[in-house]
Write a protein that holds these residues in place. Structure first.
Motif, short mmCIF file in Angstrom:
data_model
loop_
_atom_site.label_atom_id
_atom_site.label_comp_id
_atom_site.label_asym_id
_atom_site.label_seq_id
_atom_site.Cartn_x
_atom_site.Cartn_y
_atom_site.Cartn_z
N ASN A 48 0.83 -1.21 0.00
CA ASN A 48 0.00 0.00 0.00
C ASN A 48 0.86 1.25 0.00
OD1 ASN A 48 -2.58 -1.03 -0.18
ND2 ASN A 48 -2.76 -1.33 2.02
N PHE A 49 2.00 1.20 0.67
CA PHE A 49 2.91 2.35 0.66
C PHE A 49 3.44 2.60 -0.75
CE2 PHE A 49 7.21 4.13 1.17
CZ PHE A 49 6.88 5.30 1.82
N VAL A 50 3.81 1.52 -1.46
CA VAL A 50 4.34 1.66 -2.82
C VAL A 50 3.23 1.99 -3.81
CG1 VAL A 50 5.46 0.41 -4.71
CG2 VAL A 50 6.31 0.15 -2.37
N LEU A 51 2.10 1.33 -3.69
CA LEU A 51 1.00 1.53 -4.65
C LEU A 51 0.29 2.87 -4.47
CD1 LEU A 51 -0.56 -2.05 -4.70
CD2 LEU A 51 0.86 -0.97 -6.44
N ALA A 52 0.48 3.52 -3.33
CA ALA A 52 -0.15 4.82 -3.13
C ALA A 52 0.36 5.84 -4.15
CB ALA A 52 0.11 5.32 -1.71
N HIS A 53 1.59 5.66 -4.63
CA HIS A 53 2.14 6.56 -5.64
C HIS A 53 1.43 6.40 -6.98
CE1 HIS A 53 5.29 7.77 -2.94
NE2 HIS A 53 5.62 6.49 -2.74
N PHE A 54 0.79 5.26 -7.19
CA PHE A 54 0.07 4.99 -8.44
C PHE A 54 -1.44 5.13 -8.27
CE2 PHE A 54 3.97 2.42 -8.57
CZ PHE A 54 4.58 3.02 -9.66
#
Length: 87
Positions: A48-54
C-alpha cells in the motif's frame, strides 16, 4: 491439603499428558496461520505504501491478509492486479 483432591489432581495431570500430543498439531497450525497473517499484514502495508504513488490501495481484511500471508509476494501482486481491474 485435603486427601480428596490428590486422586482427581493426578488424573487431571495424566489427562493433560495424554491429550498433549493431540493438542500440539492444531496449536502448530494456529501458530503457523497467525505467522502467515502477520507476514501478510507487513506485505500489504508495504504494498500500500508503494502503490499509493500509483493511486491504488489494497484493502486490509481477513481475506487479503490470508491471501498475502499464504501466497506471499505473488499473493500481493495478485491482489494488486485484481484491485486494478475491478476498482
Amino acid at each position: 491439603m485435603d486427601g480428596k483432591l490428590i486422586i482427581p489432581g493426578i488424573l487431571g495431570l495424566l489427562g493433560l499428558v495424554l491429550a498433549g500430543p493431540f493438542l500440539a498439531g492444531p496449536a502448530k497450525f494456529v501458530l503457523r496461520l497467525a505467522l502467515c497473517v502477520l507476514v501478510g499484514a507487513v506485505l500489504l502495508l508495504a504494498a500500500n505504501f508503494v502503490l499509493a504513488h500509483f493511486g491504488l490501495h489494497i484493502a486490509i481484511n481477513p481475506f487479503t491478509l490470508l491471501a498475502a500471508g499464504v501466497l506471499q509476494v505473488p499473493g500481493v501482486f495478485l491482489l494488486a492486479v485484481l484491485n486494478y481491474f475491478f476498482s
